[in-house]
Design a protein around this motif. Structure first.
Motif, PDB file in Angstrom:
ATOM      1  N   VAL A 270       0.834  -1.214   0.000  1.00  0.00           N
ATOM      2  CA  VAL A 270       0.000   0.000   0.000  1.00  0.00           C
ATOM      3  C   VAL A 270       0.867   1.263   0.000  1.00  0.00           C
ATOM      4  N   GLU A 271       2.013   1.202   0.684  1.00  0.00           N
ATOM      5  CA  GLU A 271       2.925   2.368   0.687  1.00  0.00           C
ATOM      6  C   GLU A 271       3.574   2.543  -0.684  1.00  0.00           C
ATOM      7  N   THR A 272       3.981   1.439  -1.276  1.00  0.00           N
ATOM      8  CA  THR A 272       4.620   1.511  -2.593  1.00  0.00           C
ATOM      9  C   THR A 272       3.643   2.079  -3.617  1.00  0.00           C
ATOM     10  N   MET A 273       2.375   1.653  -3.514  1.00  0.00           N
ATOM     11  CA  MET A 273       1.378   2.163  -4.471  1.00  0.00           C
ATOM     12  C   MET A 273       1.199   3.668  -4.276  1.00  0.00           C
ATOM     13  N   ASP A 274       1.133   4.124  -3.020  1.00  0.00           N
ATOM     14  CA  ASP A 274       0.985   5.570  -2.788  1.00  0.00           C
ATOM     15  C   ASP A 274       2.171   6.333  -3.382  1.00  0.00           C
ATOM     16  N   LEU A 275       3.374   5.762  -3.190  1.00  0.00           N
ATOM     17  CA  LEU A 275       4.594   6.428  -3.654  1.00  0.00           C
ATOM     18  C   LEU A 275       4.655   6.506  -5.179  1.00  0.00           C
ATOM     19  N   LEU A 276       4.217   5.435  -5.846  1.00  0.00           N
ATOM     20  CA  LEU A 276       4.403   5.352  -7.300  1.00  0.00           C
ATOM     21  C   LEU A 276       3.133   5.621  -8.101  1.00  0.00           C
ATOM     22  N   GLN A 277       2.003   5.885  -7.415  1.00  0.00           N
ATOM     23  CA  GLN A 277       0.731   6.093  -8.132  1.00  0.00           C
ATOM     24  C   GLN A 277       0.839   7.161  -9.220  1.00  0.00           C
ATOM     25  N   PRO A 278       1.482   8.315  -8.942  1.00  0.00           N
ATOM     26  CA  PRO A 278       1.545   9.341 -10.010  1.00  0.00           C
ATOM     27  C   PRO A 278       2.268   8.831 -11.255  1.00  0.00           C
ATOM     28  N   LEU A 279       3.338   8.057 -11.076  1.00  0.00           N
ATOM     29  CA  LEU A 279       4.085   7.536 -12.233  1.00  0.00           C
ATOM     30  C   LEU A 279       3.264   6.504 -12.986  1.00  0.00           C
ATOM     31  N   VAL A 280       2.519   5.682 -12.233  1.00  0.00           N
ATOM     32  CA  VAL A 280       1.679   4.657 -12.866  1.00  0.00           C
ATOM     33  C   VAL A 280       0.523   5.334 -13.604  1.00  0.00           C
ATOM     34  N   ASP A 281      -0.095   6.326 -12.961  1.00  0.00           N
ATOM     35  CA  ASP A 281      -1.203   7.048 -13.602  1.00  0.00           C
ATOM     36  C   ASP A 281      -0.750   7.738 -14.885  1.00  0.00           C
ATOM     37  N   ALA A 282       0.492   8.224 -14.878  1.00  0.00           N
ATOM     38  CA  ALA A 282       1.014   8.930 -16.056  1.00  0.00           C
ATOM     39  C   ALA A 282       1.516   7.963 -17.123  1.00  0.00           C
ATOM     40  N   GLY A 283       1.445   6.647 -16.832  1.00  0.00           N
ATOM     41  CA  GLY A 283       1.908   5.646 -17.802  1.00  0.00           C
ATOM     42  C   GLY A 283       3.420   5.625 -17.936  1.00  0.00           C
ATOM     43  N   ARG A 284       4.122   6.161 -16.930  1.00  0.00           N
ATOM     44  CA  ARG A 284       5.588   6.239 -17.017  1.00  0.00           C
ATOM     45  C   ARG A 284       6.258   4.925 -16.667  1.00  0.00           C
ATOM     46  N   VAL A 285       5.625   4.127 -15.795  1.00  0.00           N
ATOM     47  CA  VAL A 285       6.245   2.878 -15.363  1.00  0.00           C
ATOM     48  C   VAL A 285       5.167   1.846 -15.063  1.00  0.00           C
ATOM     49  N   ARG A 286       5.497   0.585 -15.407  1.00  0.00           N
ATOM     50  CA  ARG A 286       4.629  -0.542 -15.081  1.00  0.00           C
ATOM     51  C   ARG A 286       5.195  -1.158 -13.798  1.00  0.00           C
ATOM     52  N   VAL A 287       4.381  -1.267 -12.759  1.00  0.00           N
ATOM     53  CA  VAL A 287       4.866  -1.758 -11.461  1.00  0.00           C
ATOM     54  C   VAL A 287       4.239  -3.118 -11.162  1.00  0.00           C
ATOM     55  N   ILE A 288       5.110  -4.099 -10.926  1.00  0.00           N
ATOM     56  CA  ILE A 288       4.686  -5.486 -10.709  1.00  0.00           C
ATOM     57  C   ILE A 288       5.292  -5.962  -9.389  1.00  0.00           C
ATOM     58  N   PHE A 289       4.465  -6.473  -8.495  1.00  0.00           N
ATOM     59  CA  PHE A 289       4.973  -6.929  -7.201  1.00  0.00           C
ATOM     60  C   PHE A 289       5.339  -8.409  -7.255  1.00  0.00           C
ATOM     61  N   THR A 290       6.418  -8.744  -6.544  1.00  0.00           N
ATOM     62  CA  THR A 290       6.863 -10.136  -6.438  1.00  0.00           C
ATOM     63  C   THR A 290       7.326 -10.397  -5.006  1.00  0.00           C
ATOM     64  N   HIS A 291       7.827 -11.609  -4.709  1.00  0.00           N
ATOM     65  CA  HIS A 291       8.351 -11.938  -3.374  1.00  0.00           C
ATOM     66  C   HIS A 291       7.252 -11.818  -2.313  1.00  0.00           C
ATOM     67  N   LEU A 292       6.044 -12.344  -2.633  1.00  0.00           N
ATOM     68  CA  LEU A 292       4.917 -12.205  -1.705  1.00  0.00           C
ATOM     69  C   LEU A 292       5.014 -13.201  -0.553  1.00  0.00           C
ATOM     70  N   ASN A 293       4.838 -12.703   0.657  1.00  0.00           N
ATOM     71  CA  ASN A 293       4.812 -13.553   1.838  1.00  0.00           C
ATOM     72  C   ASN A 293       3.504 -14.347   1.856  1.00  0.00           C
ATOM     73  N   HIS A 294       3.517 -15.515   2.494  1.00  0.00           N
ATOM     74  CA  HIS A 294       2.283 -16.327   2.541  1.00  0.00           C
ATOM     75  C   HIS A 294       1.158 -15.614   3.276  1.00  0.00           C
ATOM     76  N   SER A 295       1.481 -14.609   4.083  1.00  0.00           N
ATOM     77  CA  SER A 295       0.449 -13.853   4.810  1.00  0.00           C
ATOM     78  C   SER A 295      -0.231 -12.807   3.924  1.00  0.00           C
ATOM     79  N   ASN A 296       0.329 -12.575   2.726  1.00  0.00           N
ATOM     80  CA  ASN A 296      -0.142 -11.476   1.877  1.00  0.00           C
ATOM     81  C   ASN A 296      -1.445 -11.871   1.170  1.00  0.00           C
ATOM     82  N   PRO A 297      -2.550 -11.160   1.421  1.00  0.00           N
ATOM     83  CA  PRO A 297      -3.807 -11.555   0.781  1.00  0.00           C
ATOM     84  C   PRO A 297      -3.747 -11.478  -0.744  1.00  0.00           C
ATOM     85  N   ALA A 298      -2.842 -10.655  -1.290  1.00  0.00           N
ATOM     86  CA  ALA A 298      -2.765 -10.484  -2.748  1.00  0.00           C
ATOM     87  C   ALA A 298      -2.226 -11.717  -3.465  1.00  0.00           C
ATOM     88  N   VAL A 299      -1.798 -12.760  -2.708  1.00  0.00           N
ATOM     89  CA  VAL A 299      -1.405 -14.006  -3.386  1.00  0.00           C
ATOM     90  C   VAL A 299      -2.612 -14.619  -4.089  1.00  0.00           C
TER      91      VAL A 299
END
Ligand code: ZN
Ligand code: ZN
Ligand code: ZN
Length: 325
Positions: A270-299
């Motif tokens: 959630v912090e990374t998304m807040d930090l990079l949202q403007p770049l993602v919204d502007a289409g400047r960078v594609r952000v992909i998360f990896t190294h997910l812990n088993h506790s992470n609901p996004a798995v």
């Protein structure tokens, strides 16, 4: 207010399908994904895996019952001209080499003693280097496989059992990284980037993989971005990064009840998304998360966390994701 991005959603569905090559553009300017140099994701779980060793939480139990939900430990390969360079040697290395075999032109039918053209290591935590053991005499028995690591990590491997035997028997050749990028094949170069992270045995690297069309930043394990000497958005701009595969160990503080957040060793998604949202919204960078812990609901691609992440234009990597270079 972030809006729904059809392209990102399509990409997420594609990732959920876990295909090696989706064959569908993932963003503006994408060309054919099935040929040419690429970064292929071979694992997306934190060091302990999914299912996690000795865990019977809801997500681990489901990953055991439905193997399609399992994730191998975080790793990626750079594939160019029919050869592959692996980033990190995980405890899942045998499966990861098998997944890679289809993307390389290596002979089949017997033990391939040269399944890789080289190996890059981020650091000496169990999920990132224990797979080196498979390169030794008891298993693959590689010959002079180039291993690129930080000078401190190279010295650590050369001076400590059992890794020193790989050097002594000539299974691996240690190449401490310097300032100059390492040239692979097909016009691909790999440069190292110092990353703040727990450094019990070695320091930690991230890698910038530069291809003919794209630059990819690969940072599977990091301290919170606030500990980086230069702000992450600035690093992405300095290095002209098009695609960033980043540490997505934890989604939000909800996963860590009672934990003092100032002691957290990883950035939260959630912090990374807040930090990079403007770049993602502007289409400047594609952000992909990896190294997910088993506790992470996004798995789970159907979880509220994963749905929200996609709604904001971000992605979770799936084993087999191919990002063209
Ligand atoms: Zn890790
Ligand atoms: Zn678990
Ligand atoms: Zn680590």
């Amino acid at each position: 207010m972030p809006r729904v991005r059809p392209l990102a959603l399509r990409a997420a569905l594609c990732l959920a399908a876990g295909e090696l090559a989706c064959g569908r553009p993932h963003g503006p300017g994408s060309e054919d994904m099935t040929s040419g140099p690429a970064l292929v994701v071979l694992g997306t779980a934190q060091d302990g895996g999914l299912p996690h060793a000795a865990c019977s939480c809801e997500r681990c139990a489901r990953a055991r019952a439905e193997p399609a939900r399992a994730r191998r430990v975080a790793s990626a390969a750079v594939v160019a001209d029919g050869r592959a360079w692996l980033v990190d040697a995980t405890p899942d290395l045998p499966d990861q080499l098998e997944a890679l075999a289809a993307a390389t032109a290596r002979p089949r039918g017997a033990v391939d003693r040269a399944p890789l053209a080289g190996l890059f290591l981020t650091h000496a935590h169990m999920g990132h280097y224990l797979g080196l053991a498979y390169l030794g005499f008891e298993a693959i028995h590689t010959r002079a496989l180039p291993v690129h690591a930080s000078p401190r990590m190279a010295a650590f491997l050369g001076a400590n059992a059992p890794w020193d035997q790989l050097v002594r028997l000539g299974n691996i050749e240690l190449h401490p990284v310097a300032d100059e990028p390492v040239a692979l094949a097909g016009g691909v170069r790999v440069a190292a980037l110092a990353v703040p992270h727990r450094d019990e045995y070695t320091d930690t690297l991230g890698f910038v993989v530069e291809g003919p069309h794209r630059r990819i930043l690969y940072v599977p394990d990091s301290a919170p971005w606030s500990q980086w000497p230069r702000a992450l958005p600035q690093v992405l701009a300095d290095r002209k990064i098009d695609v960033a595969l980043l540490d997505g160990s934890f989604y939000s503080p909800d996963e860590l009840p009672g934990r003092d957040l100032s002691t957290l060793a990883h950035p939260l998604i959630v912090e990374t998304m807040d930090l990079l949202q403007p770049l993602v919204d502007a289409g400047r960078v594609r952000v992909i998360f990896t190294h997910l812990n088993h506790s992470n609901p996004a798995v789970d691609p159907a979880s509220a966390a994963a749905v929200e992440l996609r709604r904001r234009g971000f992605e979770v990597a799936g084993d087999g994701l191919r990002v063209p270079l």
